[in-house]
Scaffold this active site. Sequence first.
Site, PDB file in Angstrom:
ATOM      1  N   ARG A 215      35.335  32.348  32.729  1.00  0.00           N
ATOM      2  CA  ARG A 215      35.368  33.192  33.921  1.00  0.00           C
ATOM      3  C   ARG A 215      36.727  33.087  34.608  1.00  0.00           C
ATOM      4  NH1 ARG A 215      31.627  33.392  37.292  1.00  0.00           N
ATOM      5  NH2 ARG A 215      30.012  32.544  35.964  1.00  0.00           N
ATOM      6  N   ALA A 236      40.748  32.283  27.710  1.00  0.00           N
ATOM      7  CA  ALA A 236      40.780  31.515  28.956  1.00  0.00           C
ATOM      8  C   ALA A 236      40.618  32.416  30.180  1.00  0.00           C
ATOM      9  CB  ALA A 236      42.084  30.731  29.033  1.00  0.00           C
ATOM     10  N   HIS A 237      40.641  31.769  31.355  1.00  0.00           N
ATOM     11  CA  HIS A 237      40.386  32.477  32.613  1.00  0.00           C
ATOM     12  C   HIS A 237      41.445  33.542  32.897  1.00  0.00           C
ATOM     13  CE1 HIS A 237      42.936  29.002  33.862  1.00  0.00           C
ATOM     14  NE2 HIS A 237      43.542  29.939  34.570  1.00  0.00           N
ATOM     15  N   ASN A 238      40.970  34.656  33.442  1.00  0.00           N
ATOM     16  CA  ASN A 238      41.811  35.767  33.898  1.00  0.00           C
ATOM     17  C   ASN A 238      42.559  36.489  32.788  1.00  0.00           C
ATOM     18  OD1 ASN A 238      41.823  33.810  36.535  1.00  0.00           O
ATOM     19  ND2 ASN A 238      41.878  35.970  37.101  1.00  0.00           N
ATOM     20  N   SER A 256      45.451  34.055  31.970  1.00  0.00           N
ATOM     21  CA  SER A 256      46.182  35.185  32.553  1.00  0.00           C
ATOM     22  C   SER A 256      47.057  35.935  31.562  1.00  0.00           C
ATOM     23  CB  SER A 256      47.038  34.718  33.740  1.00  0.00           C
ATOM     24  OG  SER A 256      46.220  34.169  34.751  1.00  0.00           O
TER      25      SER A 256
END
Length: 337
Positions: A215, A236-238, A256
């Site tokens: 998330r 991974a996140h974002n 990201s």
Amino acid sequence: MKLSELAARLQGTIKGDGDREIKSLAALTDARADDITFLSDPRFASQAVTTHAAALVLSRQVEVKTSANLIYVDDIDNALDILLDIFAPEPDLPKPGIHHTAQVSPTASVADGAAIGAGVVILDNASVGPNTVVSPGCFLGRGVKIGADCMVGPNVVIYWGCEIGNNVNVFANATIGADGFGYRLINGKHSKIRHIGIVVIEDEVDIGANTCIDRAKFGQTRIGCGTKIDNLVQIAHNVRIGPNCIIVSQTAIAGSAEIGSYVVLAGRAGIGDHVKLGDQAMMGAGAETTRDVPAGQKVAGAPARPLREHLRKVAYWEKLPEMAADIKKLKDRIDKI
């Protein structure tokens, strides 16, 4: 099913006995007298000569010598999908309805035609769309939304607030919406950073077994429409992934990163945090990059370089023993001089 009925379903043209009964689907070399088989690659046309199948499905552009009955079709891949639906429906899927061992919150919503398997847990305000299958052992957290015609495999975990579109396949043991890997060093200890964003999976995405999609810290981790993700992938996140990408097993995408549309990431590709890959970029197997990759560029190696540059370096690498011997000879001559 009679061959003539199959031909109608495939929108194909028969050459042979339309009344022949077909019982099952098999590969070209394994087919028996009551089977139908297919020729997806003209390179294997010679195998059609010796096949024992009752019938063979092939493209209209291909000619073969065989005693089998033939069905000519416009699109062999589409024809195979139809044959699989007829002769090999998905096994082990729960029937529509809610299994008596499932635990479904009174505030959750399960649409008509959905199938909730044994031992499934669905928490408050989650929703499951029509004709969606949630296989045994799954966990759907608070507020999770799953659209129509999805397949969620056994033991899949979807954490709170995450959203799944329509026609999505999530295979066994995948995890969607766990916290990203974020820590701060406070007083000599690594302290967890909470992640309060969500994961959004758009329509027609496939997510392989044991794949993990984290998330977002804030906002969304998003997977674009039509993207296909293999087993054992870490996102991974974002991270934001565009539509119609191919991501092969053991690829790892750091936080990201931004992946454009129609990007291909071969097995064990590694992408650093905040890296951007343009539309239709390609990374070879084992490639690693901490730099942006322009649209349309093919890269390989670790660190990743444009493909031609990488191939030149590989060619030099192969010649290193010979070059080392030549350098030694030159050094010996210089010493004598």
